[in-house]
Design an enzyme around this catalytic site. Structure first.
Site, mmCIF file in Angstrom:
data_model
loop_
_atom_site.group_PDB
_atom_site.id
_atom_site.type_symbol
_atom_site.label_atom_id
_atom_site.label_comp_id
_atom_site.label_asym_id
_atom_site.label_seq_id
_atom_site.Cartn_x
_atom_site.Cartn_y
_atom_site.Cartn_z
ATOM 1 N N GLU A 74 0.567 3.713 1.344
ATOM 2 C CA GLU A 74 1.146 4.356 2.730
ATOM 3 C C GLU A 74 1.780 4.062 3.747
ATOM 4 O O GLU A 74 2.854 4.272 4.050
ATOM 5 C CB GLU A 74 -0.382 4.718 3.901
ATOM 6 C CG GLU A 74 -1.088 5.214 3.891
ATOM 7 C CD GLU A 74 -3.099 4.868 3.843
ATOM 8 O OE1 GLU A 74 -3.092 4.085 4.825
ATOM 9 O OE2 GLU A 74 -3.587 5.814 3.244
ATOM 10 N N GLU A 118 -3.836 2.471 -7.302
ATOM 11 C CA GLU A 118 -4.172 3.156 -6.466
ATOM 12 C C GLU A 118 -3.612 5.011 -5.942
ATOM 13 O O GLU A 118 -2.665 4.594 -5.383
ATOM 14 C CB GLU A 118 -4.667 2.806 -4.864
ATOM 15 C CG GLU A 118 -4.760 1.878 -4.491
ATOM 16 C CD GLU A 118 -5.457 1.508 -3.118
ATOM 17 O OE1 GLU A 118 -6.277 1.487 -2.336
ATOM 18 O OE2 GLU A 118 -4.578 2.028 -1.850
ATOM 19 N N HIS A 164 0.932 -1.134 -0.139
ATOM 20 C CA HIS A 164 -0.071 -0.063 -0.108
ATOM 21 C C HIS A 164 0.971 1.271 0.150
ATOM 22 O O HIS A 164 2.120 1.547 0.250
ATOM 23 C CB HIS A 164 -0.726 -0.056 1.257
ATOM 24 C CG HIS A 164 -2.399 0.925 1.309
ATOM 25 N ND1 HIS A 164 -1.501 2.045 1.017
ATOM 26 C CD2 HIS A 164 -3.192 0.974 0.921
ATOM 27 C CE1 HIS A 164 -2.799 2.964 0.979
ATOM 28 N NE2 HIS A 164 -4.429 1.761 0.937
HETATM 29 P P1 13P Z 1 -9.827 6.342 0.850
HETATM 30 O O1 13P Z 1 -11.142 4.692 0.090
HETATM 31 O O2 13P Z 1 -10.269 6.618 2.052
HETATM 32 O O3 13P Z 1 -9.332 7.122 -0.283
HETATM 33 O O4 13P Z 1 -9.032 4.760 0.922
HETATM 34 C C1 13P Z 1 -8.448 4.376 -0.472
HETATM 35 C C2 13P Z 1 -7.188 3.110 0.102
HETATM 36 O O5 13P Z 1 -6.502 3.860 0.327
HETATM 37 C C3 13P Z 1 -7.754 2.051 0.331
HETATM 38 O O6 13P Z 1 -6.787 1.388 0.138
#
Ligand code: 13P
Length: 256
Positions: free
Chosen positions: A99, A169, A97
């Site tokens: 993050e 993403e 991910h």
């Molecule tokens: P949001 O739907 O809060 O933008 O997050 C997306 C995400 O990072 C899913 O892994």
């Protein structure tokens, strides 16, 4: 080729066991009304995994983890292995991910090791790729995503890759309320499928699911999920409320 939608909730660092129980209770109630033509997955934090698996035991909602370590066991304080996640009853795990790449220094190489370890333990890795706003502004988004896909699947064989899921993403759309337009999502998903076809075969590329993630909400899910190459969603914020998550599942069902 029809691919069954996968609607996945990434709870991120939300919902310890008590909140998880409440959310799952609501989800179970709402989900009972729905037909079973869409695969549904929730990815709670580690501490809520076992209870979520037990809680969802008699439903067809699947449970996945948000991360794993690439070794099976050993002196890695604070880490959790694929074997442990599989033993907890999960069958998916989110890998790479943005993050984790951004705040925890996960490189493409680490993402690859994690993806391979997940596959070894029969956990389906949901491999996340996506460009930053700067990269998109500088027209680098295609090459960045191509590199990420190729690196993540390095040395993953033809039969193994069938268990993998890719999630596109765009970083600029995560948690910002800003969504890729359906056209932008479709364009990148088609690009990813072309890369997969080059790495594997047309058939494999056609059968792999590519999810969109980044501010997917009930109000924009229909147009995103209507795109030919969008096979589901990886949903953050909107997966934390049973109502909005179920609304998105219902939209996917109606499109199936
Ligand atoms: P949001 O739907 O809060 O933008 O997050 C997306 C995400 O990072 C899913 O892994």
């Amino acid at each position: 080729m029809t691919r069954q939608f996968l609607i996945a909730g990434n709870w991120k660092m939300n919902c310890g066991p008590a909140d998880a129980a409440e959310l799952l209770e609501n989800l179970k109630k709402q989900k009972q009304e729905l037909a079973d033509v869409v695969d549904v997955l929730v990815c709670p934090p580690f501490v809520s995994l076992s209870m979520s698996v037990n809680y969802l035991h008699e439903t067809d909602i699947q449970v996945g983890a948000q991360n794993l370590h690439f070794e099976d066991e050993g002196a890695y304080t604070g880490e959790v292995s694929a074997r442990m996640i599989a033993e907890s009853g999960c069958n998916y795990v989110i890998v790479g991910h943005s993050e984790r790449r951004q705040y925890f220094g996960e490189t493409d190489e680490i993402v690859n090791r994690k993806a391979r370890k997940a596959l070894e333990h029969r956990l389906a890795p949901v491999i996340c790729v996506g460009e930053s706003l700067d990269q998109r502004k500088n027209e680098k988004h295609h090459s960045v995503v191509e590199e990420q896909v190729k690196a993540a699947l390095n040395e993953v064989g033809h039969s193994e890759v069938l268990d993998a899921v890719i999630a596109y993403e765009p970083i600029w759309a995560i948690g910002t309320g800003e969504t890729a337009t359906p056209g932008q999502a479709q364009e990148m998903h088609a690009h990813i499928r072309t890369i997969l076809a080059e790495m594997y075969t047309d058939e494999i590329a056609a059968s792999l699911r590519i999810l969109y993630g980044g501010s997917m909400k009930p109000h924009n899910a229909e147009e995103l999920l209507s795109q030919d190459d969008v096979d589901g969603g990886l949903i953050g914020g909107a997966s934390l409320k049973a109502e909005s998550f179920t609304e998105i599942i219902t939209i996917a069902e109606n499109l199936s």
